[in-house]
Design an enzyme around this catalytic site. Structure first.
Site, short mmCIF file in Angstrom:
data_model
loop_
_atom_site.label_atom_id
_atom_site.label_comp_id
_atom_site.label_asym_id
_atom_site.label_seq_id
_atom_site.Cartn_x
_atom_site.Cartn_y
_atom_site.Cartn_z
N THR A 126 -9.03 -31.12 47.67
CA THR A 126 -9.75 -31.64 46.51
C THR A 126 -11.24 -31.26 46.52
OG1 THR A 126 -8.19 -33.46 46.49
CG2 THR A 126 -10.25 -33.81 45.29
N ILE A 157 -11.84 -36.31 51.00
CA ILE A 157 -11.00 -35.77 52.08
C ILE A 157 -10.83 -36.85 53.16
CG2 ILE A 157 -10.75 -33.93 53.80
CD1 ILE A 157 -10.77 -33.04 50.76
N SER A 158 -9.58 -37.23 53.38
CA SER A 158 -9.30 -38.23 54.41
C SER A 158 -9.64 -37.64 55.78
CB SER A 158 -7.81 -38.61 54.39
OG SER A 158 -7.44 -39.01 53.09
N GLU A 363 -2.31 -37.88 46.83
CA GLU A 363 -1.12 -37.02 46.99
C GLU A 363 -0.41 -36.78 45.66
OE1 GLU A 363 -0.26 -35.40 49.50
OE2 GLU A 363 -1.19 -36.34 51.22
N ARG A 381 9.90 -26.53 33.64
CA ARG A 381 9.66 -25.87 34.93
C ARG A 381 10.41 -26.62 36.02
NH1 ARG A 381 3.61 -25.36 36.52
NH2 ARG A 381 3.88 -27.55 37.00
O1 GRA Z 1 5.49 -19.02 41.46
P1 GRA Z 1 4.52 -19.32 40.40
O2 GRA Z 1 4.05 -18.15 39.63
O3 GRA Z 1 4.98 -20.47 39.52
O4 GRA Z 1 3.16 -19.80 41.12
C1 GRA Z 1 3.20 -20.96 41.87
C2 GRA Z 1 3.51 -20.69 43.35
O5 GRA Z 1 2.80 -19.54 43.77
C3 GRA Z 1 1.80 -21.53 41.97
O6 GRA Z 1 1.81 -22.29 43.17
C4 GRA Z 1 2.89 -21.85 44.00
N1 GRA Z 1 3.83 -22.96 44.20
C5 GRA Z 1 4.69 -23.10 45.22
N2 GRA Z 1 4.95 -22.32 46.26
C6 GRA Z 1 5.86 -22.76 47.15
C7 GRA Z 1 3.96 -24.05 43.41
N3 GRA Z 1 4.87 -24.89 43.90
C8 GRA Z 1 5.34 -24.34 45.03
C9 GRA Z 1 6.25 -24.74 46.02
N4 GRA Z 1 6.88 -25.91 45.94
N5 GRA Z 1 6.48 -23.92 47.05
C10 GRA Z 1 1.39 -22.37 40.78
O7 GRA Z 1 2.24 -23.47 40.64
P2 GRA Z 1 2.20 -24.34 39.35
O8 GRA Z 1 3.22 -25.40 39.53
O9 GRA Z 1 2.28 -23.43 38.16
O10 GRA Z 1 0.72 -24.96 39.34
P3 GRA Z 1 -0.06 -25.87 38.27
O11 GRA Z 1 0.71 -25.98 36.99
O12 GRA Z 1 -1.47 -25.48 38.22
O13 GRA Z 1 -0.09 -27.29 38.99
C11 GRA Z 1 0.88 -28.13 38.99
C12 GRA Z 1 0.41 -29.54 39.49
C13 GRA Z 1 -0.48 -30.24 38.47
C14 GRA Z 1 1.72 -30.27 39.64
C15 GRA Z 1 -0.35 -29.37 40.82
O14 GRA Z 1 -1.60 -28.80 40.66
C16 GRA Z 1 -0.45 -30.66 41.59
O15 GRA Z 1 0.48 -31.02 42.27
N6 GRA Z 1 -1.62 -31.38 41.53
C17 GRA Z 1 -1.85 -32.56 42.31
C18 GRA Z 1 -2.73 -32.28 43.47
C19 GRA Z 1 -2.49 -33.16 44.66
O16 GRA Z 1 -1.39 -33.67 44.91
N7 GRA Z 1 -3.50 -33.34 45.49
C20 GRA Z 1 -3.35 -34.07 46.69
C21 GRA Z 1 -4.58 -34.05 47.45
S1 GRA Z 1 -4.40 -34.44 49.17
C22 GRA Z 1 -4.42 -36.13 49.32
O17 GRA Z 1 -4.31 -36.84 48.38
C23 GRA Z 1 -4.56 -36.66 50.70
C24 GRA Z 1 -4.09 -38.08 50.87
C25 GRA Z 1 -3.93 -38.43 52.30
C26 GRA Z 1 -2.94 -39.57 52.58
O18 GRA Z 1 -3.19 -40.75 52.27
O19 GRA Z 1 -1.87 -39.32 53.16
#
Ligand code: GRA
Length: 385
Positions: A126, A157-158, A363, A381
């Site tokens: 992030t 960042i945790s 997450e 998708r």
């Molecule tokens: O193949 P392609 O052309 O579709 O391209 C995709 C591929 O290259 C590209 O990403 C790759 N990809 C994958 N590769 C392998 C995607 N999914 C996979 C996979 N499963 N395996 C682009 O993908 P996309 O889906 O087109 O991207 P987008 O539309 O820009 O984003 C989708 C989305 C919004 C869902 C995504 O950005 C997302 O999940 N956002 C949320 C971010 C998030 O979860 N952040 C978490 C931060 S960490 C945290 O919170 C720590 C907490 C600690 C704790 O408490 O535990």
């Protein structure tokens, strides 16, 4: 479908339950109040093998799998959401990621220390303008001779302020969205790295902060995988860390249920324990059913991974989304049951409510999971890769 746990899994769960009840739960409110990270306890959890479930024995792991890990996470998460966070920092988002994508040298250098709790880890995705929209990140890693030079800012960042090692995501080629992102293993004591703490509404014993990279020079062999592998590495790691959040949410919701049952049985109003009132019975029933459903979603996603289906993004999203919502509902209902005592720091209900909200934000926020699930269902998708 077999819903029973093996003897080993039951033993792991019972061991974690005892550890959590004796070593975590009694101190969880105080650690939260003082924003105290129990560093020694994390080392001890590492020594007990808590962070080794996904790691082969040759790197010091136990190789017991995802379901075993979820059982551990649930029990620790029931006692403290903050302590639960260590599973993602030491294992799922770091050691396991290195195990899947790292070179032999990286595996030997980092995995044993992370899962033993000797070194603390973190992962840095992030940025101030890149939360849900991961690809909007700006951190750049420019190749310079046999080094990369990192410039950029990571936030929320945790473990930012305490980590010894970070998995950092950024662009090696900012002109290519998906193929230009790379992942790096960065030692956090390098010159040019500075961190600061961010204050939160809950999960206070799980420190969160900002990391600034100012011309940080890292060797070229610090890259995880190859240049351009970053998006794949990041998006295939997120379902693992999300599953842990799901398991933690189930633990927290279970804590709400158990506290509410105890209170219902002890609190007397209108001449009888409040457990005798049907409105409270209905609340307890709703909590119990939803928690069981959330638990089954978490266990199913974990079992799928154990059976080799590691690309189950959809089922991990089901589990994380539903379990986080269940935790929030359970905490709200626990507050309702406890009345004024729930609102008092004498009881842990306020902490449960604050920590539950955390699970809906991290997450992938709840709306991001609805997006992943909705687009999959509508055929826009497919989530699973
Ligand atoms: O193949 P392609 O052309 O579709 O391209 C995709 C591929 O290259 C590209 O990403 C790759 N990809 C994958 N590769 C392998 C995607 N999914 C996979 C996979 N499963 N395996 C682009 O993908 P996309 O889906 O087109 O991207 P987008 O539309 O820009 O984003 C989708 C989305 C919004 C869902 C995504 O950005 C997302 O999940 N956002 C949320 C971010 C998030 O979860 N952040 C978490 C931060 S960490 C945290 O919170 C720590 C907490 C600690 C704790 O408490 O535990």
């Amino acid at each position: 479908m077999d819903f029973s746990l093996t003897e080993d899994q039951v033993a792991i769960r019972d061991m974690a339950r005892k550890f959590a009840a004796e070593r975590v739960a009694p101190f969880a409110d105080e650690w939260d109040e003082k924003a105290f990270l129990p560093r020694d306890l994390i080392r001890e959890m590492g020594e007990l093998g808590f962070f080794g479930c996904l790691i082969p024995e040759e790197y010091g792991g136990t190789d017991t799998g995802f379901l075993a890990m979820c059982l551990l996470v649930e029990e620790i998460g029931k006692a403290s959401s903050s302590v639960r966070g260590a599973f993602n920092m030491q294992s799922s988002g770091t050691a396991y990621n290195i195990c899947k994508n790292g070179s032999q040298q990286q595996k030997e250098n980092y995995i044993p220390d992370l899962i033993s709790g000797e070194r603390l880890g973190c992962f840095a995705i992030t940025e101030p303008d890149a939360g849900s929209d991961v690809f909007a990140m700006k951190l750049q890693a420019k190749k310079d001779g046999d080094s990369y030079v990192l410039n950029g800012t990571k936030t929320w960042i945790s473990y930012a302020t305490v980590a010894d090692v970070a998995i950092v995501y950024g662009y090696t080629d900012p002109t290519s969205r998906t193929k230009g992102m790379s992942a790096f293993i960065v030692d956090m004591d390098l010159p040019g790295i500075s961190t600061s703490i961010l204050h939160k509404f809950g999960s206070n014993a799980f420190p969160t902060g900002e990391i600034i990279f100012d011309n940080v020079r890292i060797p070229e062999n610090a890259i995880l995988g190859k240049p351009g592998d970053g998006a794949r590495i990041l998006f295939s790691s997120l379902p693992d860390t999300r599953l842990n959040c799901g398991a933690g949410s189930v633990g927290l919701a279970q804590a709400c249920l158990e506290a509410s049952i105890q209170y219902c049985n002890q609190r007397v109003q209108f001449g009888s324990p409040i457990s005798q009132f049907q409105m409270n019975q209905a609340i307890i029933a709703d909590m119990a059913v939803e928690i069981e459903a959330a638990r089954l979603l978490v266990y199913r996603a974990a079992s799928q991974k154990d059976q080799g289906n590691k690309g189950n993004v959809l089922e991990c999203s089901y589990a994380k989304y539903f379990a986080a919502n269940t935790a929030v509902k359970a905490a709200n209902l626990a507050m309702e049951i406890h009345g004024a005592y729930g609102y008092s720091p004498e009881y842990p209900i306020g902490r449960y409510l604050r920590d539950a909200k955390f699970y809906q934000i991290v997450e992938g926020s709840s709306n991001i999971h609805r997006l992943i699930i909705g687009m999959d269902q509508l055929g826009i998708r497919k989530a699973n890769r």
